[in-house]
Design a protein around this motif. Structure first.
Motif, short mmCIF file in Angstrom:
data_model
loop_
_atom_site.label_atom_id
_atom_site.label_comp_id
_atom_site.label_asym_id
_atom_site.label_seq_id
_atom_site.Cartn_x
_atom_site.Cartn_y
_atom_site.Cartn_z
N PRO A 77 1.53 2.54 1.52
CA PRO A 77 0.70 1.64 0.69
C PRO A 77 0.79 2.02 -0.78
CG PRO A 77 -0.68 3.24 1.82
CD PRO A 77 0.72 3.44 2.35
N GLN A 78 0.61 1.03 -1.65
CA GLN A 78 0.62 1.28 -3.09
C GLN A 78 -0.78 1.41 -3.67
OE1 GLN A 78 3.40 -2.19 -3.72
NE2 GLN A 78 4.44 -0.73 -5.05
N ILE A 79 -1.79 1.09 -2.89
CA ILE A 79 -3.18 1.28 -3.29
C ILE A 79 -3.92 1.91 -2.13
CG2 ILE A 79 -3.16 -0.68 -4.89
CD1 ILE A 79 -4.66 -2.28 -2.76
N ASP A 80 -5.09 2.47 -2.41
CA ASP A 80 -5.89 3.05 -1.34
C ASP A 80 -6.87 2.02 -0.80
OD1 ASP A 80 -7.41 2.88 -3.57
OD2 ASP A 80 -8.31 4.86 -3.41
N GLY A 81 -7.32 2.22 0.42
CA GLY A 81 -8.26 1.30 1.03
C GLY A 81 -8.31 1.48 2.53
N TYR A 82 -9.22 0.74 3.15
CA TYR A 82 -9.38 0.78 4.60
C TYR A 82 -8.53 -0.30 5.25
CZ TYR A 82 -13.31 4.01 4.11
OH TYR A 82 -14.09 5.11 3.82
N VAL A 83 -7.90 0.06 6.36
CA VAL A 83 -7.08 -0.89 7.11
C VAL A 83 -7.99 -1.79 7.92
CG1 VAL A 83 -5.27 -1.13 8.84
CG2 VAL A 83 -5.19 0.76 7.21
N VAL A 84 -7.84 -3.10 7.75
CA VAL A 84 -8.66 -4.06 8.50
C VAL A 84 -7.85 -4.78 9.56
CG1 VAL A 84 -10.28 -4.40 6.60
CG2 VAL A 84 -8.26 -5.86 6.76
N MET A 122 2.67 -6.92 7.73
CA MET A 122 2.51 -5.91 8.76
C MET A 122 1.10 -5.34 8.81
SD MET A 122 6.11 -3.80 8.47
CE MET A 122 5.69 -3.17 6.84
N VAL A 123 0.51 -5.11 7.65
CA VAL A 123 -0.81 -4.47 7.58
C VAL A 123 -1.61 -5.15 6.48
CG1 VAL A 123 -2.06 -2.29 7.20
CG2 VAL A 123 0.17 -2.27 8.35
N ARG A 124 -2.91 -5.30 6.73
CA ARG A 124 -3.84 -5.82 5.72
C ARG A 124 -4.91 -4.77 5.45
NH1 ARG A 124 -3.21 -11.32 4.84
NH2 ARG A 124 -2.08 -12.45 6.48
N VAL A 147 -6.35 0.43 12.72
CA VAL A 147 -7.46 -0.30 12.10
C VAL A 147 -8.60 0.68 11.82
CG1 VAL A 147 -9.19 -2.10 12.45
CG2 VAL A 147 -6.84 -2.47 13.20
N GLY A 148 -9.18 0.57 10.63
CA GLY A 148 -10.27 1.45 10.23
C GLY A 148 -9.81 2.71 9.51
N GLN A 149 -8.51 2.95 9.50
CA GLN A 149 -7.98 4.14 8.85
C GLN A 149 -8.02 3.97 7.34
OE1 GLN A 149 -4.05 5.07 10.19
NE2 GLN A 149 -3.69 6.65 8.62
N TYR A 150 -8.32 5.05 6.62
CA TYR A 150 -8.31 5.03 5.16
C TYR A 150 -6.96 5.56 4.70
CZ TYR A 150 -9.77 5.62 0.32
OH TYR A 150 -9.89 5.53 -1.05
N VAL A 151 -6.22 4.73 3.97
CA VAL A 151 -4.88 5.10 3.54
C VAL A 151 -4.87 5.29 2.03
CG1 VAL A 151 -3.74 3.95 5.46
CG2 VAL A 151 -4.21 2.67 3.37
N ARG A 152 -3.93 6.09 1.59
CA ARG A 152 -3.78 6.39 0.16
C ARG A 152 -2.35 6.08 -0.28
NH1 ARG A 152 -7.97 9.30 -1.98
NH2 ARG A 152 -9.43 10.24 -0.51
N PRO A 153 -2.15 5.84 -1.58
CA PRO A 153 -0.79 5.56 -2.06
C PRO A 153 0.15 6.72 -1.78
CG PRO A 153 -2.42 4.96 -3.71
CD PRO A 153 -3.16 5.69 -2.64
N GLY A 154 1.34 6.40 -1.32
CA GLY A 154 2.34 7.42 -1.04
C GLY A 154 2.31 7.97 0.36
#
Length: 365
Positions: free
Chosen positions: A54-61, A77-79, A231-238
């Motif tokens: 991902p290029q931004i951080d956020g929660y996977v919905v 693939m992912v939102r 789903v629900g995972q918090y992802v960060r850039p890189g």
């Protein structure tokens, strides 16, 4: 039944002759094969795997792909949760509207200021005309006073009126200059406002890009692997969330000994055997030679400048381009056995390819 004594006596000679003939035939076959083929078992299938992050951080919905699923380039693939991104975009757009209104206000004031400048210029013209008239009156009454027709008091009155008219001209000119300077200030204010608009536009574009990046799309076509996003995972850039393997673009890297590469040429036909596909002979062609041995690219390079040096035959990675059938069948990571047909048509040798690369680099400079 007992053997004939003569035959029994010659049996070792017959067996020895058969073995000798077998050895000669085997040697001839081996020599012919050695002259035509160059092979190695140190070969592996590889592909230009793309790691998706991902290029931004956020929660996977929402996760819209499964393990081992084929995806096409551009497929969603992912939102990620886009609530914050939408709010930032709305704020940026509101700020843009505000600064654009500021520019319109400056433009309206500039139009009004031009009208005021025209009025001030007309006032200067009028005051100048009054001053000219007063000066002519002074000249006319001065001549009449010399002839005794006008009193001295009237002359003084006319001269005072001329000075007043000249002062009115100076006042009108000062007012005109003030309005012109005000118009100049408005020009610089407008430039500043336009710069603010450009900055606001950039902020809107940045917010819009951030909103678009909440939707993660496939950068290339291929098959999903190593899917670690849920789903629900918090992802960060890189942070890698999955990989895409372009199966149709697989290739083989065969590590030939340095004593084998002298007869290899780019474009030569290669037969490939894989344990995963017994009985099938896949076809490829030599695509290129590595610029260095495999040990040069190791994380811990070999130190040869020591007192206990032992010569070890090094291996040169050779990239083999697969045909469409083989590229679709083989999976990256599989070990294969390759045989290069030395009698097939080829182009540059290993030495010529290295020389050509050097010449190309020097010509580019």
């Amino acid at each position: 039944m007992a053997l004939n004594p003569v035959l029994k006596k010659r049996l070792p000679l017959i067996i020895g002759g058969v073995v000798a003939v077998a050895l000669v035939v085997g040697g001839v076959v081996w020599w012919q094969g050695k002259q035509r083929w160059e092979s190695t078992e140190n070969a592996f299938v590889q592909a230009d795997t793309t790691a998706v992050s991902p290029q931004i951080d956020g929660y996977v919905v929402e996760v819209l792909v499964a393990d081992n699923q084929r995806v096409e380039a551009g497929q969603v693939m992912v939102r990620l949760d886009d609530a914050d991104a939408k709010a930032n975009l709305a704020q940026a757009e509101a700020n843009l509207a505000a600064v654009q209104a500021g520019v319109q206000n400056v433009d309206a004031r500039a139009v009004q200021e031009q009208a005021v400048i025209a009025s001030r210029a007309a006032a200067v013209t009028q005051a100048q005309a009054q001053a000219d008239l007063a000066r002519e009156q002074v000249d006319r009454y001065g001549k009449l006073a010399e002839q005794g027709w006008v009193s001295q008091q009237r002359i003084q009155t006319e001269r005072a009126g001329a000075r007043t008219a000249q002062a009115s001209v100076a006042e009108a000119q000062a007012a005109l200059v003030a309005e012109q300077r005000a118009a100049g200030v408005l020009g610089s204010t407008r430039s500043q406002s336009v710069a603010s608009v450009e900055q606001a536009l950039a902020a809107v574009e940045q917010a819009r890009v951030a909103l678009e990046r909440t939707v993660i799309r496939a950068p290339v076509s291929g098959v999903v692997g190593a899917r670690g996003v849920r789903v629900g995972q918090y992802v960060r850039p890189g942070g890698q969330i999955l990989s895409i393997v372009p199966l149709g673009d697989s290739y083989v890297v065969a590590n030939f000994k340095e004593t084998q590469v002298d007869r290899l040429r780019i474009g030569q036909t290669v037969e490939i055997k894989a344990d995963a596909f017994p009985g099938e002979h896949l076809i490829g062609r030599i695509d290129s030679f590595a610029p260095a041995t495999g040990s040069e690219f190791a994380l811990i390079p070999v130190e040869n400048d020591t007192g206990n040096f032992t010569k070890i035959t090094q291996r040169i990675p050779v990239r083999i381009r697969l045909d469409r059938t083989a590229g679709a069948a083989l999976r990256p990571g599989l070990s294969v056995e390759v045989k290069v047909d030395l009698k097939s048509e080829g182009g540059l040798t290993f030495a010529q390819a290295a020389t050509g690369q050097v010449q190309t680099a020097s010509t580019g400079r």
